[in-house]
Every structure is written in structure tokens, then in C-alpha cells.
Write an enzyme that holds these catalytic residues in place. Structure first.
Site, mmCIF file in Angstrom:
data_model
loop_
_atom_site.group_PDB
_atom_site.id
_atom_site.type_symbol
_atom_site.label_atom_id
_atom_site.label_comp_id
_atom_site.label_asym_id
_atom_site.label_seq_id
_atom_site.Cartn_x
_atom_site.Cartn_y
_atom_site.Cartn_z
ATOM 1 N N LYS A 81 -53.867 53.079 67.867
ATOM 2 C CA LYS A 81 -52.592 52.553 67.356
ATOM 3 C C LYS A 81 -51.666 53.721 67.022
ATOM 4 C CE LYS A 81 -50.774 49.289 63.888
ATOM 5 N NZ LYS A 81 -51.069 48.352 62.779
ATOM 6 N N SER A 161 -49.164 43.452 62.972
ATOM 7 C CA SER A 161 -48.468 44.548 63.617
ATOM 8 C C SER A 161 -49.275 45.234 64.711
ATOM 9 C CB SER A 161 -48.072 45.599 62.562
ATOM 10 O OG SER A 161 -49.229 46.223 62.026
ATOM 11 N N SER A 185 -52.669 42.594 59.656
ATOM 12 C CA SER A 185 -52.309 43.174 60.951
ATOM 13 C C SER A 185 -53.461 43.498 61.890
ATOM 14 C CB SER A 185 -51.494 44.451 60.754
ATOM 15 O OG SER A 185 -50.170 44.109 60.468
HETATM 16 N N1 GLN Z 1 -47.346 40.854 58.720
HETATM 17 C C1 GLN Z 1 -47.467 41.548 57.472
HETATM 18 C C2 GLN Z 1 -46.210 42.314 57.184
HETATM 19 O O1 GLN Z 1 -45.306 42.205 57.925
HETATM 20 C C3 GLN Z 1 -48.658 42.430 57.464
HETATM 21 C C4 GLN Z 1 -48.477 43.654 58.243
HETATM 22 C C5 GLN Z 1 -49.673 44.551 58.204
HETATM 23 O O2 GLN Z 1 -50.788 44.126 57.877
HETATM 24 N N2 GLN Z 1 -49.434 45.803 58.501
HETATM 25 O O3 GLN Z 1 -46.089 43.021 56.233
#
Ligand code: GLN
Length: 496
Positions: A81, A161, A185
Site C-alpha cells: 500500500k 481506503s 480500511s
Molecule cells: N473509511 C474510514 C475513513 O474514511 C476508515 C478509513 C481507514 O480505515 N483508513 O476514515
């Protein structure tokens, strides 16, 4: 083996095949390079490829393997990532503000993987600074899910994400990938792509060299094809690290030893508060199916209550932006990252660099974060949210008196269409994706998403297993039982 047979291997079987010299790392790496070259224009999972480096690493691995040496992941091609700093390889967190950032150091997690022999194919797409649930906030464009709804050609989100990680694993563009989870995410993208994703206990993995979003919630973890592969990746990723004061100085157990264990007598908690209105009937049915599978395997099912669940999302969307606004204050156009060409004064440079470099969602979070931390509202919002967070953690502590793990759905829906207008127009609709996953981040607990079935349009759905602090072992045991019972063998049809 043909190239497509090689790329379809699980991480576990690929590592075995390399050790027993059925194929070389060079062959395996080449197969993935061809697959990426074919698929990436359609999927946009990789934002950078490091094929020369991968070929060099594969060669070095083959030399070790030939001598009967090599680490746990020797010669295994992975995707990383773009949140992990990789020495000498551009790392952007998919933000314009880091578009030319080349780290001079390696993150601890990637270093651990390399020390164990992993090969890096490239950097994977993600939402900007890991803020999002659809991978549409990336500076480098959205990622497309390899899965499609039956009878429709509409491109779907792989979730976010870690959308690039999930899409790459589901489309056989790497054996496994690193991901990160601040509110869901790892687990939501895994659920949207029929892959497995685990977020370990907070502190199991070092955050050193991971671009920070919300430091008290961020945690590294893998996205893989199977539960066994997750155990293998996690084994390498976890470590105590003096460079991260929140990393745990605890022995890392042998995670693979928890696979194939019986769940006889294990108490599985089913939280009343996760039965939400408006959730598709198929998700409830899958949850019931999961309960039945575990019961059949000898587990004891207990009803539990996590009464503060309804405050988890609002609490998360105060704490995460607060920490983000503080973490992102470092991007000022001075030390590194994007610097504007416009402006006379120092303040102009700060303001213009930041307004040019950050995307819309990141700006929204910085504004919310600075607001809730401001002198007048600190007690009303931030301190209040910290108190609620404590209550949410206590809910779990109380639940552990009557159960050993918790079973819930992973997401409130299957993958949705890219450009979903309702979700794009209403950030809160997008935030609802994390309704089942944020609680474990707030409480620091391990959580895993396992593919368990398909919905009516043929899209994957996942179940979530939550464990006690440091008990990834039971999470893996239960995840493995669910995986066996579900016998999930569906694959996306190749259209790229
Ligand atoms: N979807 C969540 C956010 O937008 C979690 C994102 C994540 O876990 N990095 O903050």
C-alpha cells in the site's frame, strides 16, 4: 505451471512451491509482472510498479533458495500500500501534497517483510491519506473492483481506503498485500472483493514509516486470499519496534498454529446492537448462516449487548479528524512535499501549498479536526468523544465475561458503483460503510473479514470476527472455520 496458474496460487502454496523448487521466484515474479501489465490499465490498483527491483529481489531469493536458505516469505511477490514508506521508492499516500516524496528510509513493516524474503512488485492505490471508503479520493484516480454485478457492466468500487490492495489480491496481481485500518480500511475492502483482511490488536505492528492518519487508531495488517495466508503475512509484519513507542513489547505467537483448531466450547457473542434497520436482508441472512456454521462446529452462541455501538461512528468522526488535523499540520510546503509557486509571504506559501496539495475530503477532515480541537469546542466535542470511546471499549470488556469472540457482518452492503451519487454528495452516507468496523479501532481490538457468500447479484459479502486484545489466535481459528464452512471459491470473471 502456466503464468495464470502461478498467479492464482495462494501465498502459502507459493512459498511451499518455491521451497520445493517447483518454480523459481524469477518465474513467479515474471508471471505477476505480465498480469499487472495486462490488468492495471483497467483496474488502476498499482500507482507505481517496481519491476526492476522485483526482478533483482527475485534473483537474490532464488540464490538463497538454491542454497536451501531463505526466510518465511522467500521469493514471494507482494504489493505494498502506498502508505508505507519504501526507501528510494516514491511514496505518496495518494495525495498531491506528497506527489514527489521519495523516502530515505524504510517502514518497519516493509523492512520486516523484506527481511523475511518478500519481493515488492509496486505500490498500491488507496484513498488519499487513507481517508475514504471507496478509493475515490486518491490523487491517482479510483480503483476498479475486479468483480461486477451479474448482468451489469458498471464499474464497482473495491472499497477503501485499501482499495488497491484488495483489488490487486482479488485479481491475482500479487500473492498478498499490505494494507492499513483506521476505521475499517482493511476489512471493508476485503469484504467487497471476496478476500481476507485482518487488523491485529493496536500496537502489534509498528507504525514507524507508515504515513500517519489518526495515530491512536491506525494499524497495519494484510489483505490475502485465505485465512492461512493472513496468518503468514501477519507473522512477518508484527514486531516490537523501539522506533514506535506504541508498538507492543510482547511475544508474537505462532499464528499458523491457530488454524485448524476446534471451536468446540468457544463462546461466540452476537451483539444485539449490530442488528440495524435498513440493512439488506441478505446481510442478515449471511450473519445467521455464519452463526449456524459456528454452532455446527461446536461453538456456543451467546447473545451480548454492546450498548454504546450507536455512538461509535460519530465518536470516530471526531477523534480521527482531530488526530488527522494534527498529523497533517506537518505538510507546510517547507520541509518536504508539494510547494506552491504562488504567494509573497510565508503564510501565502503555507496556505497555497496546502490548498493545492490536499484533496477535498482531506480538507474537510482538517477543518472538522481543527474545529473540534479549538479552544471553545475542545471539551464539547473532543473530550466528549474520548469519554464515549472509553465506554465503547468498556462494552467489549464487559462482553468478554460472557464470550470469547464476537461475530458480526463486515459491511452494511456489497460493493457499490463508482461515482455513486448519493455517497459522493453526502459524506455521512459514505461514512456509514464503517458502521460495523470502527468499534474495534476505537477499542484497539483485532478484527478480521472473511468472505462468506455472494449476494443476489453475485457480489461477495463478508463476515467479521472480533477478538479480545492480543487474541488474534482465536480470530484466526474462527475465521478459518468460517472459511472452511463457506467454501468460498467464487472468483471474479476476467473482463480486463
Ligand atoms: N473509511 C474510514 C475513513 O474514511 C476508515 C478509513 C481507514 O480505515 N483508513 O476514515
Amino acid at each position: 505451471m502456466s503464468k495464470s496458474e502461478l498467479t492464482r496460487l495462494t501465498l502459502t502454496s507459493a512459498v511451499e512451491g518455491l521451497k520445493s523448487k517447483q518454480f523459481s521466484s524469477a518465474e513467479l515474479t515474471d508471471a505477476f509482472i505480465s498480469a499487472i501489465e495486462t490488468a492495471n490499465p483497467a483496474l488502476n490498483a498499482y500507482v507505481a510498479t517496481t519491476f526492476d527491483l522485483a526482478r533483482d529481489q527475485a534473483k537474490a531469493s532464488d540464490a538463497k533458495l538454491a542454497r536451501g536458505e531463505g526466510g518465511r516469505l522467500e521469493g514471494a511477490p507482494l504489493g505494498i500500500k502506498d502508505l508505507y514508506c519504501t526507501k528510494g521508492v516514491r511514496t505518496t499516500a495518494c495525495s498531491g501534497i506528497l506527489e514527489n516524496f521519495v523516502p530515505t528510509y524504510e517502514s518497519t513493516v516493509t523492512q520486516n517483510l523484506f527481511d523475511d524474503g518478500a519481493v515488492m512488485l509496486g505500490k498500491l492505490n488507496m484513498d488519499e491519506f487513507a481517508m475514504g471508503s471507496s478509493n475515490e479520493t486518491s490523487k491517482w484516480g479510483a480503483v476498479t473492483n475486479p468483480w461486477k454485478s451479474r448482468g451489469s457492466n458498471a464499474p464497482l468500487t473495491p472499497g477503501g481506503s485499501s482499495g488497491g490492495s484488495a483489488s490487486a489480491v482479488a485479481a491475482d496481481l500479487c500473492l498478498a498485500a499490505t494494507a492499513s485500518d483506521t476505521g475499517g480500511s482493511i476489512r471493508q475492502p476485503a469484504a467487497f472483493t471476496g478476500t481476507v483482511g485482518i487488523k491485529p490488536t493496536y500496537g502489534r505492528c509498528s507504525r514507524y514509516g507508515m504515513v500517519a492518519f489518526a495515530s491512536s487508531l491506525d494499524q497495519a495488517g494484510p489483505i490475502t486470499k485465505t485465512v492461512a495466508d493472513s496468518a503468514l503475512m501477519l507473522q512477518s509484519m508484527c514486531s516490537h519496534d523501539a522506533k514506535d513507542s506504541t508498538s507492543l513489547n510482547m511475544p508474537v505467537p505462532d499464528f499458523s498454529a491457530f488454524l485448524g483448531k476446534s471451536v468446540k466450547g468457544l463462546r461466540v457473542g452476537i451483539p444485539d446492537e449490530y442488528r440495524l434497520d435498513g440493512i439488506p436482508a441478505e446481510i442478515d441472512a449471511l450473519w445467521e448462516q455464519g452463526i449456524a456454521w459456528l454452532k455446527d462446529a461446536g461453538a456456543e452462541i451467546v447473545r451480548i449487548s454492546l450498548p454504546h455501538t450507536k455512538y461509535a461512528l460519530p465518536c470516530y468522526y471526531i477523534i480521527a479528524p482531530a488526530e488527522a488535523s494534527s498529523n497533517l499540520a506537518r505538510y507546510d510546503g517547507m520541509r518536504y512535499g508539494h510547494r506552491t509557486d504562488h504567494g509573497q509571504s510565508l503564510t501565502d506559501i503555507y496556505e497555497n501549498s496546502r490548498s493545492e496539495g490536499f484533496g477535498k475530503e482531506v480538507k474537510r477532515r482538517i477543518m472538522i479536526g481543527t474545529y473540534v480541537l479549538s479552544a471553545g469546542f475542545y471539551d464539547a466535542y473532543y473530550v466528549k468523544a474520548l469519554k464515549v470511546r472509553r465506554r465503547i471499549a468498556e462494552d467489549f470488556t464487559n462482553a468478554w465475561n460472557s464470550c470469547d469472540v464476537v461475530l458480526t457482518p463486515a459491511t452494511p452492503s456489497a460493493a457499490f458503483e463508482l461515482g455513486d451519487t448519493q455517497k459522493a454528495a453526502d459524506p455521512v452516507a459514505m461514512y456509514l460503510n464503517d458502521v460495523f468496523t470502527v468499534t474495534t479501532n476505537l477499542a484497539g481490538l483485532p478484527g478480521m473479514a472473511v468472505p462468506a457468500g455472494l449476494d443476489q447479484s453475485g457480489l461477495p459479502l463478508g463476515l467479521q470476527v472480533i477478538g479480545k486484545p492480543l487474541d488474534e489466535g482465536s480470530v484466526l481459528t474462527v475465521g478459518h472455520v468460517l472459511e472452511q464452512a463457506a467454501g468460498f471459491t467464487a472468483r471474479p470473471e476476467k473482463w480486463w
